[in-house]
Motif scaffolding. Structure first.
Motif, PDB file in Angstrom:
ATOM      1  N   GLU A  40       0.831  -1.207   0.000  1.00 13.71           N
ATOM      2  CA  GLU A  40       0.000   0.000   0.000  1.00 13.71           C
ATOM      3  C   GLU A  40       0.865   1.257   0.000  1.00 13.71           C
ATOM      4  N   ASP A  81       2.636   4.904  -0.991  1.00 13.58           N
ATOM      5  CA  ASP A  81       2.166   6.215  -1.416  1.00 13.58           C
ATOM      6  C   ASP A  81       2.524   6.409  -2.892  1.00 13.58           C
ATOM      7  N   GLU A 106     -12.929   4.145   4.276  1.00 13.31           N
ATOM      8  CA  GLU A 106     -11.714   4.504   4.996  1.00 13.31           C
ATOM      9  C   GLU A 106     -10.481   3.801   4.432  1.00 13.31           C
ATOM     10  N   ASP A 107     -10.676   2.826   3.594  1.00 14.05           N
ATOM     11  CA  ASP A 107      -9.590   2.045   3.037  1.00 14.05           C
ATOM     12  C   ASP A 107      -8.779   2.913   2.069  1.00 14.05           C
ATOM     13  N   TYR A 108      -7.487   3.074   2.348  1.00 11.40           N
ATOM     14  CA  TYR A 108      -6.627   3.921   1.519  1.00 11.40           C
ATOM     15  C   TYR A 108      -6.683   3.532   0.044  1.00 11.40           C
ATOM     16  N   ARG A 121      -9.785   4.521  -1.843  1.00  8.44           N
ATOM     17  CA  ARG A 121     -10.027   5.964  -1.964  1.00  8.44           C
ATOM     18  C   ARG A 121      -9.177   6.603  -3.061  1.00  8.44           C
ATOM     19  N   ARG A 149       1.053  13.510  -5.092  1.00  6.19           N
ATOM     20  CA  ARG A 149       0.963  13.783  -3.651  1.00  6.19           C
ATOM     21  C   ARG A 149      -0.440  14.197  -3.248  1.00  6.19           C
ATOM     22  N   THR A 175      -2.473  11.048  -3.092  1.00 12.15           N
ATOM     23  CA  THR A 175      -2.161  10.311  -1.871  1.00 12.15           C
ATOM     24  C   THR A 175      -2.827  10.958  -0.667  1.00 12.15           C
ATOM     25  N   ALA A 176      -2.736  12.275  -0.577  1.00 14.41           N
ATOM     26  CA  ALA A 176      -3.341  12.982   0.555  1.00 14.41           C
ATOM     27  C   ALA A 176      -4.845  12.749   0.599  1.00 14.41           C
ATOM     28  N   ALA A 180      -6.413  10.107  -0.693  1.00 17.89           N
ATOM     29  CA  ALA A 180      -6.647   8.700  -0.360  1.00 17.89           C
ATOM     30  C   ALA A 180      -6.378   8.410   1.110  1.00 17.89           C
ATOM     31  N   ARG A 181      -5.428   9.138   1.705  1.00 22.06           N
ATOM     32  CA  ARG A 181      -5.117   8.959   3.125  1.00 22.06           C
ATOM     33  C   ARG A 181      -6.081   9.710   4.028  1.00 22.06           C
ATOM     34  N   ALA A 233      -6.364  13.030   4.215  1.00 28.93           N
ATOM     35  CA  ALA A 233      -5.826  14.310   4.678  1.00 28.93           C
ATOM     36  C   ALA A 233      -6.499  15.494   3.990  1.00 28.93           C
TER      37      ALA A 233
END
Length: 383
Positions: A57, A59, A214-216, A219, A290, A293-294, A296-297, A299
């Protein structure tokens, strides 16, 4: 390997092998067997396998690093690498018991993944479907242990796209990959004629992750992810072209002169601009990675408009990388036009990859422009 620690270093250690086999892979019109075997051993294809099955998983910034490293040695191999990585992510759109069935037997899959839903039609029959269709550009089919095919279910009125998981021996592979670029990907046509696909081997919903989850991995937005996957090799190709041009300047003595091209201002200026343009394209692509990723995480949130704009931005990155390669060729003289010159392979590859449908600037630009007009935003959406 149980984690992504050292993954980039393991991949970079394979770059000399990739470079050594690149010309032969292009000649044979398929990925090199030893290279694919070495990439498998590195664990790189576990990058987007869920952690519950031993995946990493990673980034998307690391994804860019890996893809560029391989693509600098061979853009076609970089393409195969990023797509094989991303196609393991696609398995997450199948039911949990199917994921368990597959990943309990093998740590990752090698699979082509067609995403054009108009290529296949599935008709309900028995405990599943009969799938028929013809899919072009089957990247990854040469070494495939599974095949991911897109299609629509004939009895569903909404016609929403699904993905069908089948074994390679169930389909016909048509060796028609005679192309002017990206030859080493071996992206042959795939044909299916009334093959049976059990219902559990069909995606349980359209191929897109719910933003509420919630699964990275789920998302990660599907179409920006696909665009990123296909764009990474163009950055590696542009970087390599600039490096080859730098070396050429130190060796080439232009006709009618006595000094190498590196002593002349035009070559120096061209090199400086090519490097700046390549770096700018990479910076923009990394910025998109990035942000994805943000999102998907958890953020930040990327709206549908944000995702559409990211696709257009990525298409511009590929266009800019193609321009870098063209500018390098323009300043390199006649010798680089021999077919066995590395720059020739880069030119062929970058022009072919830029033709991928996700980089169609007219199409994506129209979609993005229409959305901007219809949104009637009070101010232009600069960050």
């Amino acid at each position: 390997m149980s984690s992504a620690d050292g993954l980039l270093e393991r991949v970079r250690a394979l770059v000399p092998l990739v470079a050594e086999r690149a010309a032969d892979a292009e000649s044979k019109r398929k990925p090199d067997d030893a290279v694919i075997e070495a990439l498998c051993a590195s664990g790189v294809f576990k990058s987007f396998v869920p952690k519950r099955f031993g995946g990493y998983e990673i980034d998307l910034d690391l994804y860019v690093d890996i893809g560029i490293a391989v693509s600098e040695a061979c853009a076609s191999t970089g393409w195969i690498t990023t797509f094989y990585m991303e196609h393991n992510w696609q398995l997450g759109n199948f039911a949990p018991d199917v994921q368990e069935e597959i990943f309990s037997r093998q740590p990752f899959v090698l699979a082509p993944g067609s995403v054009n839903p108009n290529d296949g039609i599935a008709t309900p029959k028995g405990d599943g479907f009969e799938l028929s269709g013809h899919w072009r550009f089957g990247t990854g089919i040469v070494h495939a242990d599974w095949v991911l095919l897109s299609g629509r279910i004939a009895t569903e009125p909404d016609g929403l796209p699904r993905m069908f998981l089948v074994r390679p021996d169930a389909v016909e592979v048509i060796d028609n990959w005679h192309v002017d670029g990206m030859a080493a990907t071996g992206s042959r046509d795939i044909k299916a004629t009334s093959i049976h696909v059990p219902e559990r081997y069909v995606t349980v919903r359209p191929m897109a992750g719910s933003l509420a989850e919630e699964d990275y991995l789920r998302r990660i937005p599907v179409f920006p992810f696909l665009s990123l996957t296909a764009a990474i090799p163009s950055v590696g190709a542009a970087r390599r072209a600039v490096e080859l041009f730098r070396r050429l300047l130190a060796e080439r003595v232009p006709f009618g002169t006595k000094k190498t091209q590196s002593h002349r201002a035009p070559g120096q200026v061209r090199l400086a601009h090519a490097l700046a343009d390549a770096r700018a394209a990479e910076t923009v692509l990394r910025d998109v990675a990035r942000k994805l990723t943000a999102h998907a995480r958890g953020a930040c949130e990327m709206s549908a408009m944000d995702q559409l704009q990211s696709r257009l931005t990525i298409a511009h990155v590929v266009r800019d990388c193609r321009k870098v390669v063209r500018d390098v060729m323009d300043g390199s003289g006649a010798s680089v036009h021999y077919l066995d010159h590395e720059l020739q392979r880069i030119v062929r590859d970058v022009h072919m990859m830029s033709a991928h449908t996700v980089f169609d600037l007219d199409l994506v630009g129209e979609q993005c422009g229409r959305a901007l007009v219809e949104a009637n935003a009070p101010s232009f959406p600069f960050p």
